[in-house]
Each structure stands twice: as C-alpha cells, then as structure tokens.
Design a protein around this motif. Structure first.
Motif, PDB file in Angstrom:
ATOM      1  N   ASN A  56       0.796  -1.158   0.085  1.00 30.13           N
ATOM      2  CA  ASN A  56      -0.071   0.001   0.133  1.00 30.13           C
ATOM      3  C   ASN A  56       0.903   1.445  -0.022  1.00 30.13           C
ATOM      4  O   ASN A  56       1.521   1.613   0.975  1.00 30.13           O
ATOM      5  CB  ASN A  56      -0.836  -0.026   1.270  1.00 30.13           C
ATOM      6  CG  ASN A  56      -1.877  -1.091   1.248  1.00 30.13           C
ATOM      7  OD1 ASN A  56      -2.429  -1.519   0.309  1.00 30.13           O
ATOM      8  ND2 ASN A  56      -1.893  -1.682   2.375  1.00 30.13           N
ATOM      9  N   TRP A  57       1.120   1.692  -1.141  1.00 32.70           N
ATOM     10  CA  TRP A  57       1.878   3.115  -1.177  1.00 32.70           C
ATOM     11  C   TRP A  57       1.024   4.219  -0.549  1.00 32.70           C
ATOM     12  O   TRP A  57       1.838   5.069   0.342  1.00 32.70           O
ATOM     13  CB  TRP A  57       2.156   3.341  -2.651  1.00 32.70           C
ATOM     14  CG  TRP A  57       3.149   2.629  -3.154  1.00 32.70           C
ATOM     15  CD1 TRP A  57       2.970   1.125  -4.158  1.00 32.70           C
ATOM     16  CD2 TRP A  57       4.621   2.756  -3.321  1.00 32.70           C
ATOM     17  NE1 TRP A  57       4.289   0.585  -4.423  1.00 32.70           N
ATOM     18  CE2 TRP A  57       5.123   1.536  -3.981  1.00 32.70           C
ATOM     19  CE3 TRP A  57       5.417   3.604  -2.659  1.00 32.70           C
ATOM     20  CZ2 TRP A  57       6.495   1.408  -4.154  1.00 32.70           C
ATOM     21  CZ3 TRP A  57       6.689   3.465  -3.050  1.00 32.70           C
ATOM     22  CH2 TRP A  57       7.293   2.435  -3.584  1.00 32.70           C
ATOM     23  N   PHE A  58      -0.206   4.373  -0.709  1.00 30.99           N
ATOM     24  CA  PHE A  58      -0.945   5.545   0.034  1.00 30.99           C
ATOM     25  C   PHE A  58      -2.110   5.018   0.121  1.00 30.99           C
ATOM     26  O   PHE A  58      -3.198   4.933  -1.162  1.00 30.99           O
ATOM     27  CB  PHE A  58      -0.759   6.991  -0.691  1.00 30.99           C
ATOM     28  CG  PHE A  58      -1.267   7.877   0.120  1.00 30.99           C
ATOM     29  CD1 PHE A  58      -0.719   8.364   1.221  1.00 30.99           C
ATOM     30  CD2 PHE A  58      -2.669   8.507  -0.371  1.00 30.99           C
ATOM     31  CE1 PHE A  58      -1.527   9.540   1.962  1.00 30.99           C
ATOM     32  CE2 PHE A  58      -3.352   9.387   0.390  1.00 30.99           C
ATOM     33  CZ  PHE A  58      -2.719  10.000   1.533  1.00 30.99           C
ATOM     34  N   SER A  59      -2.718   4.710   1.095  1.00 35.74           N
ATOM     35  CA  SER A  59      -4.117   4.246   1.181  1.00 35.74           C
ATOM     36  C   SER A  59      -4.783   4.607   2.886  1.00 35.74           C
ATOM     37  O   SER A  59      -5.239   3.773   3.495  1.00 35.74           O
ATOM     38  CB  SER A  59      -4.508   2.803   1.258  1.00 35.74           C
ATOM     39  OG  SER A  59      -3.409   2.223   1.983  1.00 35.74           O
ATOM     40  N   THR A  63      -1.349   2.798   5.029  1.00 36.85           N
ATOM     41  CA  THR A  63      -0.149   3.350   4.261  1.00 36.85           C
ATOM     42  C   THR A  63       1.197   2.298   4.649  1.00 36.85           C
ATOM     43  O   THR A  63       1.438   2.263   6.053  1.00 36.85           O
ATOM     44  CB  THR A  63       0.157   4.576   4.379  1.00 36.85           C
ATOM     45  OG1 THR A  63      -1.071   5.313   3.751  1.00 36.85           O
ATOM     46  CG2 THR A  63       1.397   5.271   3.305  1.00 36.85           C
ATOM     47  N   ASP A  64       1.901   1.954   4.021  1.00 41.91           N
ATOM     48  CA  ASP A  64       3.462   1.503   4.430  1.00 41.91           C
ATOM     49  C   ASP A  64       4.003   2.251   5.507  1.00 41.91           C
ATOM     50  O   ASP A  64       4.146   3.601   4.846  1.00 41.91           O
ATOM     51  CB  ASP A  64       4.047   1.023   3.227  1.00 41.91           C
ATOM     52  CG  ASP A  64       5.277  -0.014   3.845  1.00 41.91           C
ATOM     53  OD1 ASP A  64       6.406   0.569   4.188  1.00 41.91           O
ATOM     54  OD2 ASP A  64       5.077  -1.289   3.532  1.00 41.91           O
ATOM     55  N   VAL A  68       5.623   6.530   5.150  1.00 37.52           N
ATOM     56  CA  VAL A  68       5.181   7.552   6.168  1.00 37.52           C
ATOM     57  C   VAL A  68       6.474   8.320   6.700  1.00 37.52           C
ATOM     58  O   VAL A  68       6.767   9.228   6.877  1.00 37.52           O
ATOM     59  CB  VAL A  68       4.382   7.157   7.186  1.00 37.52           C
ATOM     60  CG1 VAL A  68       4.033   8.149   8.214  1.00 37.52           C
ATOM     61  CG2 VAL A  68       2.726   6.548   6.691  1.00 37.52           C
TER      62      VAL A  68
END
Length: 187
Positions: A56-59, A63-64, A68
């Motif tokens: 998950n790049w951006f969710s 998000t990972d 972050v």
C-alpha cells in the motif's frame, strides 16, 4: 606532585572525540537541498523498499510505515536545518559537528515519540468510533493503545534515534563547513 595543567586549561574528555572542529552553515541552496535529501534517505528504508516492496503506497491508515517515515524525514530534515541555523549558542561561538549531530538525535528522538503517541491516539479514536457496541469499542481502544502506545513507543524511539543520527551526520558533513579561522572562538 603538582599538576602541570591548571583545572581551567585541562582538555576535556569530549575534546578527544572526533567532530570537535567548529563549523558554520553553507549558504548555498544546493548544499541545503542535498543535505536534506541525504538525511531523509536513510539506507535501511531505501534498501527495504527494494527488497520488500510496499503493498500500500498510499491508502490512509494502511499506508506502508516506510513511506510515512520517508515523508516525515523529507519534512523534518529541512525544518531541523532551518531551526539549527537560527539557534544561537550562549557564547555566540560557531557550532561543532558533534553539536549538530547531538541536536538532531535529541530532537529526532522526541519527534519520533510524539508522532508515535499521536498515531496511537488517532488510531484509538478511529477504532473506538468504528465499534458496533460500547464494549467492542472499548476493546478496540484498549488493543490499539497497548500495541501502538505501550509497545510501539520504544520501537519508534529506536528507529527515530537511528534515523536522526543518520540525518545529523548528513547535515553536519554536507550542510556545514569548517569555520574560517577569523571567527573561531575557544569555548
């Protein structure tokens, strides 16, 4: 037996460690940008992104954590450099490389702890409001606070201090240069 060095002129134990030379900030924007990018690019994060790509790049909340952490580093490194350039020492002497690294480590550790507590509180409220009953919400809040608050803060401190040490070393050697002889002052 008399001591050959009076107490005021005896060299300190800290003076024997490397990094004691006095430094001044480089005024070029390229040095600041390069130092900030190098400080944010902590090698363990970059290497693990290639070895274990994030799912998950951006969710949102999923998000990972490495992404972050990179975003926090990209924001915190230039802000830390600006804050350090504005700070004045009590005797108005130039900084040393050790002092630059020490301030990054101290404030990086504090930032890591504060962010981890903030994440724990946001997740506790989010999962508490998502519960379908009061007891389920209470159990979710308890679990989140135990995992992210109690168990997560020491891990966040270790990671934050390591990251800040890397960032401080990058800043001390890229964003700062040796002070000219005319402005060097004894401590």
């Amino acid at each position: 037996m008399t001591d050959i060095h009076p107490p005021a002129s005896r060299p300190s134990v800290l003076d024997r460690f490397p990094g004691g030379e006095q430094v001044v900030p480089r005024r070029t924007p390229q040095a600041r940008a390069l130092a900030s990018l190098a400080a944010a690019a902590w090698p363990p994060i970059i290497l693990t992104l290639f070895v274990w790509p994030p799912h998950n790049w951006f969710s949102g909340l999923d998000t990972d954590w490495r992404i972050v952490l990179l975003i926090v580093g990209l924001v915190a490194a230039p802000l830390g450099l600006l804050r350090l350039e504005k700070a004045r020492r009590p005797n108005d002497a130039p900084w040393t490389r050790r002092a630059v690294v020490a301030r990054f480590v101290i404030y990086g550790g504090l930032l890591a702890a504060v962010l981890q507590v903030a994440i724990a509180l946001v997740l506790a409220v989010t999962y508490g409001l998502a519960g379908q009953s009061f007891i389920q919400a209470l159990g979710s809040v308890e679990t989140v606070l135990l995992i992210f608050g109690v168990a997560g803060v020491p891990v966040a401190l270790m990671v934050g201090i390591s990251y800040a040490l890397w960032g401080g070393l990058c800043m001390a050697f890229i964003a700062y240069q040796k002070a000219p002889a005319k402005i060097r002052r004894p401590f």
